[in-house]
Design an enzyme around this catalytic site. Structure first.
Site, short mmCIF file in Angstrom:
data_model
loop_
_atom_site.label_atom_id
_atom_site.label_comp_id
_atom_site.label_asym_id
_atom_site.label_seq_id
_atom_site.Cartn_x
_atom_site.Cartn_y
_atom_site.Cartn_z
NE ARG A 96 24.40 22.34 12.00
CZ ARG A 96 23.54 23.35 11.98
NH1 ARG A 96 23.64 24.35 12.85
NH2 ARG A 96 22.56 23.36 11.10
CE1 TYR A 138 28.69 15.63 5.94
CE2 TYR A 138 27.63 13.84 4.77
CZ TYR A 138 28.69 14.33 5.47
OH TYR A 138 29.75 13.52 5.72
CD GLU A 139 24.28 16.29 10.01
OE1 GLU A 139 23.46 16.97 10.64
OE2 GLU A 139 24.10 15.08 9.76
N GLY A 140 23.84 21.09 7.48
CA GLY A 140 23.81 22.56 7.39
C GLY A 140 24.95 23.07 6.55
#
Lengths: 596, 596
Positions: free
Chosen positions: B297, B437-439
């Site tokens: 992140r 992406y990655e949350g």
């Protein structure tokens, strides 16, 4: 689910906010009754959703292509345009004398919105023809009108606008294309034009290019530009097609979006000169081109609204369908993502902005109709002035907003939004052109500052602000948190917009760079406050309907919620924008060019 | 002009804002002197600008492609990755025990920023390897570490993260992939994983897949997920490669952006089962995955900063080069468009946001280093807490901001920006994945609300706000409009952020839906205020340097201007956002699902 026409909202706005009843009482608009309007919209919706919308995504994947000077449009476009023409949709707002239906702009506008919403690439060809028709109606000779208008209005031929040249961009003073008189009333036109939308295609028998060029002795700059008709095929006296003219499409662009609409480089006169005729008078080309541009700018605003509606519908469908993760309130199992508060926020962003921009545009269309059809010259002038103030806002704000909406639409889809097959990404790509063509947002904002605000000392703007305040006052008298919230935000918004108008009027002459550094924020502020005003008016009407027990209760309740959301989340930005404009120019302008 | 490393600003931020001197005094960081840092950055810049940046646009045009289960990456990627590995760049921040360079995150971060800025698609492979390395360092057995770490750290092999499944999206509770113990310490893994970045490629000898799956008796939901290593090729005891494992890339996605990075659908176990080994303990997979996620992140936040820098540089180059239209102040002829006030505004938007996000991220990296290297447990804990608060802000805000920046970059280019050949459009497309992406940003915002704000009663947030106020106070004492403006906006920003933190802490338990409806706006507000704080600190330092007559005068003057612009145009949004959060949730949540 493919694009559906938002009939309920369209009719609500036309009837309750944009005074369709009043428009239908204007001379020449007698056929435009609410019943006729509804019937026309329904017929248009059938064509658009049945024939045009289904082509949108496939055409993006297999765009129009160029080969040896000809452009083959995406699958289905040719047949759809044939039906578009046969249905009379090109001529909806154009005079019956030339094969049109002569309906007011207020009825034409939702039809245009649907077409663009369903398929921006396809709809562009009609937008360009509209511009060519407007220019010829205003400035064409009787012979030109007789030759070109009927085929354009009936969709037998299409039109183009040829402004941009490789070295010139938006700067028309730099146009270098030449037009040499031949002594027989015709000219030979030479030059290269770029970014010509539908400059070449296979959907119509002929293409009517309207081309800016300079005659041999023309003065420099924008005062030396004339407008010419250069048809793809010459037209014989009986209206039949003659020889191929000397204009060639030498390539089309590989673009970020609206891929199915061919964006052409046109070469005029490489083989002896393209034959053209002068429109109107020499050196007045810019003026005529602005007629096309202004019609097209409003149209591009509707592209923003239509695209936003489509992106919104698609995101809603996905969000209702997609089940993932528990509710933050603590549901037992996963829920449809529309229940997640942030997805809800994104959808309300999309919905409320689309509705606000639609309302403002339709109100603009109604002003246009009054400006063109009222018997009272003072009424015409007043409506025209307000319409003209709104055009850059409708164009600039609706299109900037559509990029936010398309972006939110991808975000609602999560990872799936980034995959091209869902179509959400197409809206994100397509939307990006809208703030650029027919004048960038900065160009709209310069128009808003210069011609629309400073020139009349802010009079029209102040008149609108007074109306915003009146609406805020009426809302304040209603019971209920939502009305109080909307009223409060509109009061503040009106105050902020007024402060900015005063600042613009007071400072443009003395300090133009400072004012123009805030011109786009001013345009955005105007969009938010005036869009919020329309939503406030919608909330007022909805409450009246609810009190009277009339109509669709859910629809009116939803409208009040949406108006409140728009006030709380968008109009609430007004004070920040005001401060950026009034206090922020020093930071914008201070840096030496070398330090970038 | 291709991407250039913004060395001056990077070194300024590292030295003056992120306390590189202090980091170099931490145990284990003794080599990280300012001189070493500069040398490392210069070496990295050489590699990145010489080898990686030139591939970016061509690779977008000719993306990696799939055929018969194998993926051929874009031209030049394989050779560039070889040099990336040989240069030791994969191991920059990883332990020397496993072949890394063991440098602090504060030095690694600008290197990562450069790599992503130059070529997002290429850089992703290293980002994923970083995550795999972190997870194995934390939870891997000695044997796993011995087998996998050195090849990963040296770039001989690469890593992947396998979370998402077709039915699950971000909802890991819904993971269905199975892992069946074979009684010999290995497991057979079965399932389908989607969106696997570099899940298959030709740039390294082996790929180490880290895969979330459930063992036969695992509890339901996220508490029954375990983490497995499933290598593409089995690894023999001597480290040489053995048989091909039963994992196949069955397709790659056709995406909006980052086209050169293959996004794979991986099929595990279709031919009897993919052989894997358990990482750490059963059912703790989510916890380990979060180690990878948190590292990733922060990395994605740097992608946002790097991409923004690249888009900014490209827009500046275009704006200096492109001559069009007269100055609004009334120049005789056309000027370079960088002189037009709105182009200036767009460039300052891009510049100031990029600088603010960079500064916040580097400060975060510095906190991370203190949290990992300080000998004092209390200092470690305190720095870790602040770092963890910042991670969702760095990820969420920097990436949302990068989409604004990329959009502004296209806008500066006008019509040319919409043509793919300029490359401006690529940034606009590439950037859109970063908030997903990655949350997604909503997931970052939920983290910010729940784990990072409510859990400690707003303590860390309040600590940061106190520091913002201190900076505002110092600025207020300086002479000069710019400092007064920044101070004023920061004071207001701090007050708004504090009000929101109080609201979040007070209401999340009782009314989670209302709070989470404002979670993304809260994250944005935190980004603006904390980014503005860093810019305020930068202005303070710059003024000190100017007073002392030290260093590059123009650089410091530009920094003060940029800080002021950020305050006037971005921090100034704080009150509007505060009101949206505190007063706006009712409108967000009121509509019945059926009414959408």
């Amino acid at each position: 689910m493919a694009y559906q026409a938002p009939m309920k909202d369209m009719l609500f706005v036309m009837n309750e906010l944009a005074n369709l009843e009043g428009v239908s009482q204007l001379p020449g608009c007698e056929d435009a009754t609410p019943e006729t309007a509804e019937a026309v919209l329904e017929e248009n919706a059938k064509f658009v959703t049945g024939m045009v919308a289904p082509l949108n995504h496939a055409a993006d994947k297999e765009p129009s292509f160029w080969k040896d000077g000809t452009v083959t449009t995406s699958k289905g476009f040719k047949e759809a345009f044939k039906q578009f023409a046969e249905g009379g949709w090109q001529g909806l707002q154009h005079p019956t004398d030339f094969g049109g239906q002569g309906l007011p702009k207020l009825i034409g506008t939702p039809c245009v919105e649907m077409l663009h919403g369903a398929n921006l690439s396809f709809a562009l060809v009609g937008l360009l023809s509209d511009g060519a028709i407007e220019a010829l109606l205003t400035a064409g000779s009787d012979e030109q009108k007789a030759t070109y208008l009927e085929p354009l209005v009936t969709g037998k031929w299409t039109g183009t606008m040829n402004l941009t040249e490789p070295q010139a961009g938006s700067d028309l003073a730099a146009v270098r294309s030449r037009a040499v008189p031949q002594g027989d009333g015709t000219y030979k036109v030479f030059g290269t034009k770029i970014f010509i939308t539908y400059g070449e295609h296979d959907m119509a028998e002929n293409i009517v290019h309207l081309v800016l060029a300079r005659t041999p002795d023309a003065p420099e700059g924008v005062k030396g530009i004339s407008l010419f008709i250069v048809p793809k095929f010459m037209v014989n006296a009986d209206g039949s097609l003659g020889a191929r003219n000397d204009v060639q499409c030498v390539s089309i662009e590989h673009k970020l979006g609206i891929k199915a609409s061919p964006t052409c480089v046109l070469q005029f006169g490489d083989n002896g000169g393209a034959i053209g005729t002068l429109v109107g008078e020499e050196n007045r080309g810019l003026e005529y081109m602005f007629i096309m541009m202004n019609a097209a700018r409003f149209g591009v605003g509707m592209q923003g609204v239509g695209l936003s509606e489509n992106a919104y519908q698609q995101a809603v469908t996905f969000a209702k369908d997609r089940v993932q993760s528990r509710d933050v309130g603590g549901s037992a199992g996963p829920v449809a993502i529309i229940n997640h508060p942030d997805v809800r926020r994104l959808l309300m962003n999309m919905r409320s902005q689309t509705e606000a921009a639609r309302a403002l545009a339709y109100v603009g269309a109604s002003l246009y109709d009054a400006a063109h059809h009222s018997l009272d010259a003072a009424v015409r002038a007043e409506n025209q002035a307000v319409y003209e103030y709104l055009v850059p806002v409708i164009k600039g704000w609706s299109t900037e907003m559509s990029q936010d909406v398309a972006r939110d639409g991808v975000q609602v889809h999560g990872g799936m939004g980034f995959i091209e097959e869902t179509g959400a990404a197409q809206h994100y790509r397509d939307a990006k052109i809208l703030t650029i063509y027919e004048g960038t947002t900065a160009i709209q904002a310069n128009d808003l500052v210069g011609r629309k605000t400073v020139r009349d000392g802010g009079k029209v703007a102040k008149g609108l602000i007074a109306q915003v305040r009146a609406t805020a006052g009426q809302l304040a008298e209603l019971q209920g948190e939502a009305f109080t919230a909307i009223s409060k935000q509109l009061e503040q918004g009106a105050a902020d917009l007024e402060a900015v108008v005063d600042y613009v009027v007071a400072n443009t002459k003395a300090n133009p760079r400072a004012v123009f550094a805030g011109s786009v924020p001013y345009l955005k502020l105007a969009g938010l406050v005036l869009g919020g005003w329309q939503m406030g008016r919608a909330a007022l009407v909805s409450q009246q309907k609810l009190s009277a027990g009339e109509g669709d209760k859910s629809f009116y309740e939803a409208k009040i919620v949406t108006a409140r959301f728009f006030a709380d989340h968008f109009v609430s930005q007004s004070s920040g924008i005001r401060s950026s404009i009034i206090e922020g120019s020093a930071g914008t302008l201070a840096l030496d060019v070398d330090l970038f």
